[in-house]
Design a protein around this motif. Structure first.
Motif, PDB file in Angstrom:
ATOM      1  N   ASP A  19      45.620  45.665  44.597  1.00  0.00           N
ATOM      2  CA  ASP A  19      46.049  44.275  44.737  1.00  0.00           C
ATOM      3  C   ASP A  19      45.043  43.438  45.520  1.00  0.00           C
ATOM      4  O   ASP A  19      45.119  42.220  45.516  1.00  0.00           O
ATOM      5  CB  ASP A  19      47.444  44.186  45.368  1.00  0.00           C
ATOM      6  N   LEU A  20      44.061  44.072  46.159  1.00  0.00           N
ATOM      7  CA  LEU A  20      43.040  43.364  46.926  1.00  0.00           C
ATOM      8  C   LEU A  20      41.803  43.020  46.113  1.00  0.00           C
ATOM      9  O   LEU A  20      40.965  42.238  46.561  1.00  0.00           O
ATOM     10  CB  LEU A  20      42.608  44.204  48.138  1.00  0.00           C
ATOM     11  N   VAL A  21      41.653  43.616  44.937  1.00  0.00           N
ATOM     12  CA  VAL A  21      40.427  43.450  44.151  1.00  0.00           C
ATOM     13  C   VAL A  21      40.587  42.365  43.094  1.00  0.00           C
ATOM     14  O   VAL A  21      41.694  42.017  42.710  1.00  0.00           O
ATOM     15  CB  VAL A  21      39.977  44.783  43.501  1.00  0.00           C
ATOM     16  N   GLY A  22      39.441  41.882  42.609  1.00  0.00           N
ATOM     17  CA  GLY A  22      39.431  40.865  41.566  1.00  0.00           C
ATOM     18  C   GLY A  22      39.308  41.471  40.187  1.00  0.00           C
ATOM     19  O   GLY A  22      39.085  42.678  40.016  1.00  0.00           O
ATOM     20  N   THR A  23      39.426  40.631  39.189  1.00  0.00           N
ATOM     21  CA  THR A  23      39.395  41.066  37.795  1.00  0.00           C
ATOM     22  C   THR A  23      38.090  41.763  37.437  1.00  0.00           C
ATOM     23  O   THR A  23      38.097  42.836  36.826  1.00  0.00           O
ATOM     24  CB  THR A  23      39.630  39.862  36.857  1.00  0.00           C
ATOM     25  N   ASN A  45      50.722  49.842  44.891  1.00  0.00           N
ATOM     26  CA  ASN A  45      50.220  48.545  44.443  1.00  0.00           C
ATOM     27  C   ASN A  45      51.367  47.549  44.513  1.00  0.00           C
ATOM     28  O   ASN A  45      52.404  47.760  43.889  1.00  0.00           O
ATOM     29  CB  ASN A  45      49.720  48.655  42.993  1.00  0.00           C
ATOM     30  N   VAL A  46      51.191  46.480  45.279  1.00  0.00           N
ATOM     31  CA  VAL A  46      52.279  45.510  45.405  1.00  0.00           C
ATOM     32  C   VAL A  46      52.610  44.917  44.040  1.00  0.00           C
ATOM     33  O   VAL A  46      51.731  44.742  43.199  1.00  0.00           O
ATOM     34  CB  VAL A  46      51.952  44.374  46.401  1.00  0.00           C
ATOM     35  N   ASP A  47      53.893  44.655  43.826  1.00  0.00           N
ATOM     36  CA  ASP A  47      54.297  44.044  42.555  1.00  0.00           C
ATOM     37  C   ASP A  47      55.024  42.716  42.744  1.00  0.00           C
ATOM     38  O   ASP A  47      55.537  42.142  41.800  1.00  0.00           O
ATOM     39  CB  ASP A  47      55.121  45.018  41.710  1.00  0.00           C
ATOM     40  N   GLY A  48      55.086  42.232  43.980  1.00  0.00           N
ATOM     41  CA  GLY A  48      55.632  40.899  44.237  1.00  0.00           C
ATOM     42  C   GLY A  48      57.123  40.835  44.481  1.00  0.00           C
ATOM     43  O   GLY A  48      57.666  39.751  44.709  1.00  0.00           O
ATOM     44  N   ARG A  49      57.806  41.954  44.471  1.00  0.00           N
ATOM     45  CA  ARG A  49      59.256  41.942  44.690  1.00  0.00           C
ATOM     46  C   ARG A  49      59.573  42.143  46.170  1.00  0.00           C
ATOM     47  O   ARG A  49      59.013  43.027  46.815  1.00  0.00           O
ATOM     48  CB  ARG A  49      59.945  43.051  43.898  1.00  0.00           C
ATOM     49  N   TYR A  50      60.475  41.303  46.674  1.00  0.00           N
ATOM     50  CA  TYR A  50      61.011  41.445  48.032  1.00  0.00           C
ATOM     51  C   TYR A  50      62.514  41.255  47.914  1.00  0.00           C
ATOM     52  O   TYR A  50      62.971  40.235  47.405  1.00  0.00           O
ATOM     53  CB  TYR A  50      60.442  40.376  48.986  1.00  0.00           C
ATOM     54  N   ALA A  51      63.274  42.222  48.378  1.00  0.00           N
ATOM     55  CA  ALA A  51      64.734  42.116  48.330  1.00  0.00           C
ATOM     56  C   ALA A  51      65.273  42.324  49.736  1.00  0.00           C
ATOM     57  O   ALA A  51      65.116  43.398  50.324  1.00  0.00           O
ATOM     58  CB  ALA A  51      65.310  43.157  47.372  1.00  0.00           C
ATOM     59  N   TRP A  52      65.876  41.272  50.266  1.00  0.00           N
ATOM     60  CA  TRP A  52      66.456  41.294  51.608  1.00  0.00           C
ATOM     61  C   TRP A  52      67.962  41.491  51.472  1.00  0.00           C
ATOM     62  O   TRP A  52      68.605  40.833  50.656  1.00  0.00           O
ATOM     63  CB  TRP A  52      66.199  39.972  52.314  1.00  0.00           C
ATOM     64  N   GLN A  68      50.340  33.755  47.202  1.00  0.00           N
ATOM     65  CA  GLN A  68      49.164  32.910  47.009  1.00  0.00           C
ATOM     66  C   GLN A  68      48.065  33.297  47.996  1.00  0.00           C
ATOM     67  O   GLN A  68      46.892  33.366  47.634  1.00  0.00           O
ATOM     68  CB  GLN A  68      49.536  31.434  47.177  1.00  0.00           C
ATOM     69  N   HIS A  69      48.445  33.575  49.220  1.00  0.00           N
ATOM     70  CA  HIS A  69      47.476  33.989  50.240  1.00  0.00           C
ATOM     71  C   HIS A  69      46.866  35.342  49.876  1.00  0.00           C
ATOM     72  O   HIS A  69      45.665  35.557  50.065  1.00  0.00           O
ATOM     73  CB  HIS A  69      48.154  34.048  51.613  1.00  0.00           C
ATOM     74  N   GLN A  70      47.682  36.259  49.352  1.00  0.00           N
ATOM     75  CA  GLN A  70      47.190  37.582  48.956  1.00  0.00           C
ATOM     76  C   GLN A  70      46.093  37.480  47.902  1.00  0.00           C
ATOM     77  O   GLN A  70      45.235  38.349  47.824  1.00  0.00           O
ATOM     78  CB  GLN A  70      48.325  38.436  48.368  1.00  0.00           C
ATOM     79  N   ARG A  71      46.131  36.445  47.092  1.00  0.00           N
ATOM     80  CA  ARG A  71      45.179  36.298  45.994  1.00  0.00           C
ATOM     81  C   ARG A  71      43.830  35.716  46.432  1.00  0.00           C
ATOM     82  O   ARG A  71      42.941  35.549  45.610  1.00  0.00           O
ATOM     83  CB  ARG A  71      45.795  35.448  44.885  1.00  0.00           C
ATOM     84  N   LEU A  80      43.798  40.131  42.724  1.00  0.00           N
ATOM     85  CA  LEU A  80      44.799  40.118  41.658  1.00  0.00           C
ATOM     86  C   LEU A  80      46.234  40.144  42.173  1.00  0.00           C
ATOM     87  O   LEU A  80      47.166  39.790  41.456  1.00  0.00           O
ATOM     88  CB  LEU A  80      44.578  41.309  40.729  1.00  0.00           C
ATOM     89  N   GLY A  81      46.438  40.586  43.401  1.00  0.00           N
ATOM     90  CA  GLY A  81      47.793  40.651  43.943  1.00  0.00           C
ATOM     91  C   GLY A  81      48.709  41.471  43.054  1.00  0.00           C
ATOM     92  O   GLY A  81      48.351  42.555  42.594  1.00  0.00           O
ATOM     93  N   ALA A  82      49.890  40.932  42.780  1.00  0.00           N
ATOM     94  CA  ALA A  82      50.905  41.648  41.999  1.00  0.00           C
ATOM     95  C   ALA A  82      50.497  41.891  40.547  1.00  0.00           C
ATOM     96  O   ALA A  82      51.124  42.693  39.861  1.00  0.00           O
ATOM     97  CB  ALA A  82      52.220  40.886  42.048  1.00  0.00           C
ATOM     98  N   ASP A  83      49.451  41.233  40.070  1.00  0.00           N
ATOM     99  CA  ASP A  83      48.989  41.452  38.692  1.00  0.00           C
ATOM    100  C   ASP A  83      48.037  42.632  38.561  1.00  0.00           C
ATOM    101  O   ASP A  83      47.625  42.984  37.454  1.00  0.00           O
ATOM    102  CB  ASP A  83      48.290  40.193  38.167  1.00  0.00           C
TER     103      ASP A  83
END
Length: 170
Positions: A19-23, A45-52, A68-71, A80-83
């Protein structure tokens, strides 16, 4: 990346990296993996889900700003973050690899033990700092969210979505 000893490798693995690397970086990695016909294991690998377990009206906004900051570019192109995991999965499948993904979510129950509470608090603070950096105008709202979240941490279960990816040449 290209200078690594690829001929001496039996498996390519990493944890909490994709999730830290670019395309471009990701596609260079995939090209080298395919060229050397190596299996791949990419964990957490983060996938963007957060469940509280206890929701807050700003959860979605903070998660968006955090994503957005992760990207931001970490030195390997815009992250790429969650992608990341889906992008690698697609690239490897296109190269005739057999690819399997599985959830490897973090489950942090702030009321169960000090380690989970500490990690949940660190994540809340990190998310707030990143979200505030991403949107300085909205920073006061974000820091108010942080204070509410920290106050509830001992009563809250948090699930942070992650994916593991395993791939083998066909």
């Amino acid at each position: 990346l290209e200078t690594l000893p690829w001929d001496a490798v039996d498996l390519v693995t990493a944890s909490a990296l994709l999730d830290l690397v670019g395309t471009d970086w990701l596609h260079r990695l995939v090209a080298l993996v395919v060229q050397h016909r190596l299996p791949v294991l990419m964990a957490l690998n983060v996938d963007g889900r957060y469940a509280w377990s206890i929701e807050d009206d700003l959860d979605s906004l903070v998660a968006l700003r955090f994503a957005q900051h992760q990207r931001r570019d970490k030195g390997m192109g815009a992250a790429l973050g969650a992608d990341a995991a889906p992008s690698m999965r697609s690239a490897l499948q296109h190269a005739d690899y057999s690819v399997h993904c599985a959830l490897s979510d973090w489950r942090l129950d702030g009321g169960v033990n000090l380690e989970a509470l500490s990690l949940q608090r660190a994540l809340i603070s990190g998310m707030a700092t990143a979200a505030a950096e991403q949107d300085t105008v909205g920073a006061p709202q974000v820091f108010a969210w942080q204070q509410r979240r920290l106050a509830l941490a001992t009563q809250t279960q948090l699930r942070v979505g992650h994916l593991d990816l395993w791939a083998m040449p066909a």
